[in-house]
Design a protein around this motif. Structure first.
Motif, PDB file in Angstrom:
ATOM      1  N   ASN A 186       8.097 -45.337  22.216  1.00 49.37           N
ATOM      2  CA  ASN A 186       8.510 -43.971  22.580  1.00 49.37           C
ATOM      3  C   ASN A 186       7.747 -42.900  21.795  1.00 49.37           C
ATOM      4  O   ASN A 186       8.295 -41.846  21.460  1.00 49.37           O
ATOM      5  N   GLY A 187       6.498 -43.175  21.518  1.00 50.74           N
ATOM      6  CA  GLY A 187       5.655 -42.207  20.814  1.00 50.74           C
ATOM      7  C   GLY A 187       4.379 -41.941  21.583  1.00 50.74           C
ATOM      8  O   GLY A 187       4.139 -42.506  22.649  1.00 50.74           O
ATOM      9  N   ASP A 188       3.560 -41.073  21.041  1.00 47.97           N
ATOM     10  CA  ASP A 188       2.281 -40.755  21.670  1.00 47.97           C
ATOM     11  C   ASP A 188       1.428 -40.008  20.658  1.00 47.97           C
ATOM     12  O   ASP A 188       1.889 -39.640  19.572  1.00 47.97           O
ATOM     13  N   VAL A 189       0.169 -39.765  21.006  1.00 51.50           N
ATOM     14  CA  VAL A 189      -0.750 -39.023  20.151  1.00 51.50           C
ATOM     15  C   VAL A 189      -1.632 -38.181  21.047  1.00 51.50           C
ATOM     16  O   VAL A 189      -1.926 -38.570  22.186  1.00 51.50           O
ATOM     17  N   GLU A 190      -2.028 -37.004  20.581  1.00 54.53           N
ATOM     18  CA  GLU A 190      -2.912 -36.155  21.364  1.00 54.53           C
ATOM     19  C   GLU A 190      -3.962 -35.519  20.471  1.00 54.53           C
ATOM     20  O   GLU A 190      -3.752 -35.337  19.270  1.00 54.53           O
ATOM     21  N   LEU A 191      -5.090 -35.208  21.070  1.00 55.38           N
ATOM     22  CA  LEU A 191      -6.196 -34.580  20.360  1.00 55.38           C
ATOM     23  C   LEU A 191      -5.870 -33.111  20.114  1.00 55.38           C
ATOM     24  O   LEU A 191      -5.456 -32.398  21.021  1.00 55.38           O
ATOM     25  N   VAL A 192      -6.050 -32.647  18.873  1.00 57.55           N
ATOM     26  CA  VAL A 192      -5.807 -31.253  18.514  1.00 57.55           C
ATOM     27  C   VAL A 192      -7.113 -30.484  18.401  1.00 57.55           C
ATOM     28  O   VAL A 192      -7.290 -29.432  18.995  1.00 57.55           O
ATOM     29  N   ALA A 193      -8.062 -31.021  17.641  1.00 57.39           N
ATOM     30  CA  ALA A 193      -9.310 -30.287  17.418  1.00 57.39           C
ATOM     31  C   ALA A 193     -10.421 -31.242  17.020  1.00 57.39           C
ATOM     32  O   ALA A 193     -10.186 -32.285  16.405  1.00 57.39           O
ATOM     33  N   ILE A 194     -11.632 -30.859  17.409  1.00 59.38           N
ATOM     34  CA  ILE A 194     -12.847 -31.550  16.964  1.00 59.38           C
ATOM     35  C   ILE A 194     -13.573 -30.593  16.039  1.00 59.38           C
ATOM     36  O   ILE A 194     -13.977 -29.504  16.464  1.00 59.38           O
ATOM     37  N   LYS A 195     -13.715 -30.974  14.793  1.00 58.25           N
ATOM     38  CA  LYS A 195     -14.371 -30.125  13.805  1.00 58.25           C
ATOM     39  C   LYS A 195     -15.672 -30.787  13.380  1.00 58.25           C
ATOM     40  O   LYS A 195     -15.683 -31.690  12.536  1.00 58.25           O
ATOM     41  N   LEU A 196     -16.747 -30.347  14.055  1.00 59.12           N
ATOM     42  CA  LEU A 196     -18.045 -30.935  13.776  1.00 59.12           C
ATOM     43  C   LEU A 196     -18.462 -30.639  12.342  1.00 59.12           C
ATOM     44  O   LEU A 196     -18.080 -29.604  11.776  1.00 59.12           O
ATOM     45  N   PRO A 197     -19.213 -31.581  11.716  1.00 65.77           N
ATOM     46  CA  PRO A 197     -19.874 -32.712  12.379  1.00 65.77           C
ATOM     47  C   PRO A 197     -19.117 -34.036  12.331  1.00 65.77           C
ATOM     48  O   PRO A 197     -19.513 -34.980  12.996  1.00 65.77           O
ATOM     49  N   ASP A 198     -17.989 -34.140  11.567  1.00 68.68           N
ATOM     50  CA  ASP A 198     -17.467 -35.486  11.305  1.00 68.68           C
ATOM     51  C   ASP A 198     -15.949 -35.615  11.304  1.00 68.68           C
ATOM     52  O   ASP A 198     -15.419 -36.647  10.905  1.00 68.68           O
ATOM     53  N   THR A 199     -15.208 -34.589  11.758  1.00 67.38           N
ATOM     54  CA  THR A 199     -13.753 -34.608  11.603  1.00 67.38           C
ATOM     55  C   THR A 199     -13.030 -34.394  12.931  1.00 67.38           C
ATOM     56  O   THR A 199     -13.440 -33.564  13.734  1.00 67.38           O
TER      57      THR A 199
ATOM     58  N   GLU B  10      -8.945 -33.905  14.419  1.00 71.02           N
ATOM     59  CA  GLU B  10      -7.525 -33.714  14.129  1.00 71.02           C
ATOM     60  C   GLU B  10      -6.707 -34.191  15.321  1.00 71.02           C
ATOM     61  O   GLU B  10      -7.041 -33.884  16.470  1.00 71.02           O
ATOM     62  N   VAL B  11      -5.653 -34.966  15.043  1.00 71.74           N
ATOM     63  CA  VAL B  11      -4.772 -35.454  16.098  1.00 71.74           C
ATOM     64  C   VAL B  11      -3.344 -35.076  15.739  1.00 71.74           C
ATOM     65  O   VAL B  11      -3.038 -34.722  14.597  1.00 71.74           O
ATOM     66  N   ARG B  12      -2.456 -35.165  16.724  1.00 63.51           N
ATOM     67  CA  ARG B  12      -1.042 -34.832  16.516  1.00 63.51           C
ATOM     68  C   ARG B  12      -0.191 -35.928  17.122  1.00 63.51           C
ATOM     69  O   ARG B  12      -0.350 -36.289  18.287  1.00 63.51           O
TER      70      ARG B  12
ATOM     71  N   GLN C   2      -4.683 -47.636  10.977  1.00 68.22           N
ATOM     72  CA  GLN C   2      -4.970 -48.933  11.576  1.00 68.22           C
ATOM     73  C   GLN C   2      -5.102 -48.887  13.099  1.00 68.22           C
ATOM     74  O   GLN C   2      -5.650 -49.799  13.689  1.00 68.22           O
ATOM     75  N   GLY C   3      -4.594 -47.814  13.711  1.00 64.48           N
ATOM     76  CA  GLY C   3      -4.672 -47.734  15.166  1.00 64.48           C
ATOM     77  C   GLY C   3      -5.585 -46.652  15.656  1.00 64.48           C
ATOM     78  O   GLY C   3      -6.720 -46.907  16.088  1.00 64.48           O
ATOM     79  N   VAL C   4      -5.139 -45.409  15.560  1.00 63.09           N
ATOM     80  CA  VAL C   4      -5.875 -44.284  16.120  1.00 63.09           C
ATOM     81  C   VAL C   4      -7.228 -44.100  15.438  1.00 63.09           C
ATOM     82  O   VAL C   4      -8.264 -43.956  16.100  1.00 63.09           O
ATOM     83  N   GLU C   5      -7.226 -44.107  14.112  1.00 58.21           N
ATOM     84  CA  GLU C   5      -8.484 -43.869  13.385  1.00 58.21           C
ATOM     85  C   GLU C   5      -9.520 -44.942  13.698  1.00 58.21           C
ATOM     86  O   GLU C   5     -10.692 -44.640  13.944  1.00 58.21           O
ATOM     87  N   GLN C   6      -9.099 -46.190  13.698  1.00 63.01           N
ATOM     88  CA  GLN C   6     -10.046 -47.275  13.996  1.00 63.01           C
ATOM     89  C   GLN C   6     -10.613 -47.147  15.401  1.00 63.01           C
ATOM     90  O   GLN C   6     -11.816 -47.368  15.617  1.00 63.01           O
ATOM     91  N   ALA C   7      -9.757 -46.799  16.365  1.00 60.87           N
ATOM     92  CA  ALA C   7     -10.222 -46.678  17.748  1.00 60.87           C
ATOM     93  C   ALA C   7     -11.237 -45.546  17.884  1.00 60.87           C
ATOM     94  O   ALA C   7     -12.275 -45.694  18.538  1.00 60.87           O
TER      95      ALA C   7
ATOM     96  N   VAL D 219     -10.330 -38.770  10.316  1.00 56.11           N
ATOM     97  CA  VAL D 219      -9.323 -38.525  11.347  1.00 56.11           C
ATOM     98  C   VAL D 219      -8.050 -38.084  10.630  1.00 56.11           C
ATOM     99  O   VAL D 219      -7.502 -38.825   9.815  1.00 56.11           O
ATOM    100  N   ILE D 220      -7.588 -36.869  10.919  1.00 53.12           N
ATOM    101  CA  ILE D 220      -6.482 -36.261  10.186  1.00 53.12           C
ATOM    102  C   ILE D 220      -5.320 -35.974  11.139  1.00 53.12           C
ATOM    103  O   ILE D 220      -5.535 -35.445  12.237  1.00 53.12           O
ATOM    104  N   ALA D 221      -4.112 -36.323  10.727  1.00 56.36           N
ATOM    105  CA  ALA D 221      -2.908 -36.012  11.509  1.00 56.36           C
ATOM    106  C   ALA D 221      -2.376 -34.647  11.091  1.00 56.36           C
ATOM    107  O   ALA D 221      -2.187 -34.384   9.900  1.00 56.36           O
ATOM    108  N   VAL D 222      -2.144 -33.753  12.062  1.00 55.50           N
ATOM    109  CA  VAL D 222      -1.644 -32.403  11.789  1.00 55.50           C
ATOM    110  C   VAL D 222      -0.431 -32.135  12.665  1.00 55.50           C
ATOM    111  O   VAL D 222      -0.119 -32.894  13.583  1.00 55.50           O
TER     112      VAL D 222
END
Length: 283
Positions: free
Chosen positions: A105-118, A120-122, A139-144, A155-158
């Motif tokens: 019952n969860g999910d994740v979505e893309l928040v921002a792409i901060k070039l060159p290497d970062t 952010e997901v929520r 172990q999941g989102v970052e690796q993928a 990969v940062i969770a915000v």
């Protein structure tokens, strides 16, 4: 202004005009558009085949270096992009892990792409306050994401909501990634206050609801598992999903069952008795 810019402006102008027509009239335009595109694609395929037969492949490669030629061939899927845009690869990675998150019952979505290497997901749903969310990220989102996008190292969770992204990629001048047009969907008197009106238009299923003079429009999909909402009950402006009982405030789209999620909304404006929605057309 270049000739290409003038052509794109002309396309935008005609799309805005057609968007205000009735659906039956728009279908005629869409059919004509598809027939012309099919004819052009056959002609381009024969041209490419002829150039290959004459062993003038170098001339063909030079022609593709022109951004307009490249854009048109890419639009007709006659050449492949050497590498999908970064935003597309990130979305592919997120889609890969999404079934696992949704099973809890969860999910994740893309928040921002901060070039060159970062990136952010929520996290949303149960994942947003789960004690193991840090482990889920690493172990999941970052690796993928790193698998599909080796140039991304962080990969940062915000907590903030997603922003509109843009990518520096070469696309067809005829793509649909311009500002969405305002589309006439219905009239004010057709939108109920005690229920929702479902409208299917150009591949989009939408629900509309009226509260006094205000009309709201949302995607016809529960934020829980994306089940349709049009058969749900409405009481005091609260819509209850018929599948799992999730409740939504139709004034704001906010989910009252899981406050971290909400319905996908679309801008609405009213001209006279006509209701217009700003919608990306899938044609």
């Amino acid at each position: 202004m270049t000739k290409l810019e003038e052509l794109i402006q002309e396309i935008n102008r005609f799309e805005a005009i057609v968007a205000e027509w009735d659906e039956s009239q728009r279908c005629v335009v869409v059919g004509l558009k598809r027939a012309i595109e099919a004819l052009h694609k056959v002609a381009l395929m024969r041209l490419i085949k002829s150039l290959k037969k004459e062993e003038t492949i170098s001339a063909l490669r030079q022609a593709v270096d022109d951004e307009v030629v490249y854009g048109v061939l890419l639009y007709h899927e006659l050449i492949k992009s050497p590498k999908p845009p970064l935003s597309q690869r990130i979305q592919t990675a997120i889609d890969e892990v999404r079934p696992s998150l949704k099973s809890h019952n969860g999910d994740v979505e893309l928040v921002a792409i901060k070039l060159p290497d970062t990136v952010e997901v929520r996290f949303i749903g149960t994942c947003s306050h789960c004690p193991s969310s840090t482990l889920t990220l690493s172990q999941g989102v970052e690796q993928a994401i790193k698998k599909y996008c080796p140039e991304i190292t962080k990969v940062i969770a915000v907590d903030k909501k997603p922003l509109v992204h843009s990518a520096n990629s070469l696309t067809s001048p005829f793509s649909q990634n311009r500002n969405p047009p305002w589309v006439k969907l219905t009239t004010v008197d057709q939108v109920p206050e005690s229920a929702v009106l479902v409208v299917n238009f150009a591949g989009n299923s939408l629900i509309l609801h009226r509260q006094g003079v205000k009309i709201s429009c949302y995607k016809n999909a529960c934020a829980h598992l994306a089940f349709p909402l049009d058969d749900g009950t409405v009481e005091n402006g609260i819509l209850t999903c018929p599948s799992h009982g999730f409740q939504y405030n139709l004034d704001t789209g906010e989910c009252l069952t899981a406050p971290d999620v909400s319905l996908q909304s679309y801008p609405v404006k009213i001209k006279g008795d006509k209701v217009f929605v700003q919608l990306l057309l899938k044609i």
